[in-house]
Design an enzyme around this catalytic site. Sequence first.
Site, PDB file in Angstrom:
ATOM      1  CB  ALA A  26       7.819   7.305 -13.244  1.00  0.00           C
ATOM      2  N   GLY A  27       8.290   4.347 -11.351  1.00  0.00           N
ATOM      3  CA  GLY A  27       8.823   3.578 -10.094  1.00  0.00           C
ATOM      4  C   GLY A  27       9.856   2.691 -10.456  1.00  0.00           C
ATOM      5  CG  ASP A  49       4.121   7.322 -11.331  1.00  0.00           C
ATOM      6  OD1 ASP A  49       3.584   7.548 -10.508  1.00  0.00           O
ATOM      7  OD2 ASP A  49       4.699   6.078 -11.369  1.00  0.00           O
ATOM      8  CG  ASN A  59      15.689   0.507  -1.789  1.00  0.00           C
ATOM      9  OD1 ASN A  59      14.787   0.782  -2.533  1.00  0.00           O
ATOM     10  ND2 ASN A  59      15.591  -0.751  -0.916  1.00  0.00           N
ATOM     11  CB  SER A  96      -4.909   8.735 -12.423  1.00  0.00           C
ATOM     12  OG  SER A  96      -5.405   7.378 -12.616  1.00  0.00           O
ATOM     13  CB  ALA A 121      -7.555  -0.966 -11.158  1.00  0.00           C
ATOM     14  CB  CYS A 174      -0.775   5.530   0.651  1.00  0.00           C
ATOM     15  SG  CYS A 174      -1.237   5.103  -1.086  1.00  0.00           S
TER      16      CYS A 174
END
Length: 650
Positions: A26-27, A49, A59, A96, A121, A174
Amino acid sequence: MAPLVGSLRKELADSLSACRVLVVGAGGIGCELLKNLVLTGFKNIEVIDLDTIDVSNLNRQFLFQKKHVGKSKSQVAKESVLQFCPTANITAYHDSIMNPDYNVEFFRNFMLVMNALDNRAARNHVNRMCLAADIPLIESGTAGYLGQVTVIKKGLTECYECQPKPTQKTFPGCTIRNTPSEPIHCIVWAKYLFNQLFGEEDADQEVSPDTADPEAAWNPEETEARATASEKDGDIKRVSTKEWARSTNYNAAKLFNKLFKDDIMYLLTMDKLWKKRKAPLPLDWQQLENHACPQVEVQGSGLKDQQVLGVWGYCQLFQHSVETLRSQLKEKEQGAELVWDKDDPAAMDFVTAAANLRMHIFSMNMKSRFDIKSMAGNIIPAIATTNAIIAGLIVMEGLKVLSGELESCRTIFLNKRPNLRKKLLVPCVLDKPSTNCYVCVSKPEVTVKLNVHKTTVLSLQDKILKEKFGMVAPDVQIEDGKGTILISSEEGETEANNGKFLSDFGIRNGSRFQADDFLQDYTLLINVIHTEELEKDVEFEVVGDAPDKAPPAPAKPDEANSITNGNKDSAQPSTSSKAPAETDDVMIVDSDEEEQGASSSSSAAAAAAAASSGTKRKHQDAETGEASIKRPRTDQLGSADDDDDIIALD
């Protein structure tokens, strides 16, 4: 003439409202895709997600606002999309996709699965789950202005793993900020740092510890609390790195202690990150200065750029480069900024020093200036319109699948510039499954070269089965007539074997073992070839694999129809693999996309370039139905200046 509901045939519109679809991610692409789905008429949607919303997402991920920072992407995306269509039935999972709860039976609940992922992956895993469940999958990816979409159907088309993929060049934020595991992560971090201190500041290039790292806090409430600790009414309060540096007059020692001591000590407080990783070791300027040797130690011989300095040597280089860059900044007008240039000695010295110091902190071997320069590059931000185009294409291909028109589905590449036929979108006929694929053939089998006296059971599990072959929870049985269990997915059963060598179990040249992943419903037979002649730092080699560092032949037919997104080495969270030489230093760095239990978008840049460059292979044009020859493209990538050393996002 068939009756219409909106722009769709009534029977198709009815099918959309009745079918269940799964969206993974959901990015950047996922937000656009979810919006498109409900506006097209899909009513039963499930989205998953693992990630939480960061301020740098705002943005281009338009379903999120400032007040949502720190919250679950999937949950907020659901709430925002319901405003477009309140009657839709949407289920959101903050989890996940590689969690064992989402097994083959789970996937069989859907008529169609759509990937909006950022790492290999997870892509490999979803590919295998859809093959096992015999459910159509639509795969996608973007990189700057480039993108691609393809359809995968068991037995009819290539699966995601049929063609070898370039080495991963996509890393979640991250990873860069919290858990670097390879030199490229530290080099990207150092380039971000250059812009934060001397160039144009960008929220996508944050270098401080990421407190909202989903791996550091599996409890969503805890993640949200951390991310909103410095907020008030949605206004993000952040201290500018550049302003702080200016307040110290770019004092090298203070900068050093902030970056390499204080921030590292803060990372150590995020103890969940270090349960299965080696913890970083902070550096202190004063202590290093007090214990510095009169002469800087140097590793290697030859040209100066090919030598590796010691820690204090890089401390001195850091100090010198900061002072030089500070002087350059002062010579410019008030408010002016420096622009990264790998051919600027001071800028290159700064990145070399900062990257190597961070490598040392995270227990990596440091690199020469020459090596770092070959891996460094400029940054192209994620492009919202690219995500929107790709999301639209996903829905278009999905409508074909649900209409039973698989033969009309295409792999579609979005290019940066029109090709010779004046097209930005290049459709290619879907390829048949590869007979050499070790995933979708009826009896997958591979041959691996390794040294049985040096390869441990743990290396077999983590580096070969999980990283290379994409398994999640492998079980391994030796075909020795006794059915010896080498690796068990049940916790604690075979941990005593981890440190032993394969030869300790009688494995030798010609041995075979069977690896099963019951979650993926996947079995792989592995033939062992014992060798003591592998290259330095190479632990194993899959027979038939193209070497990672070999440059691709231009305009290979198979590249035109392959999906090259993803990361070969991301079976564990926050990992990646070496930047290869084959794509002209193209690196794709994803600072914010969903890390589905693993660690990019993709190398879509390489794929789209391949799809639109010269090739002699004939493809049927999606519009004309005629076979066309893709001619050599001299205009596709533009001048060297346009595409020199790019890092793309998403």
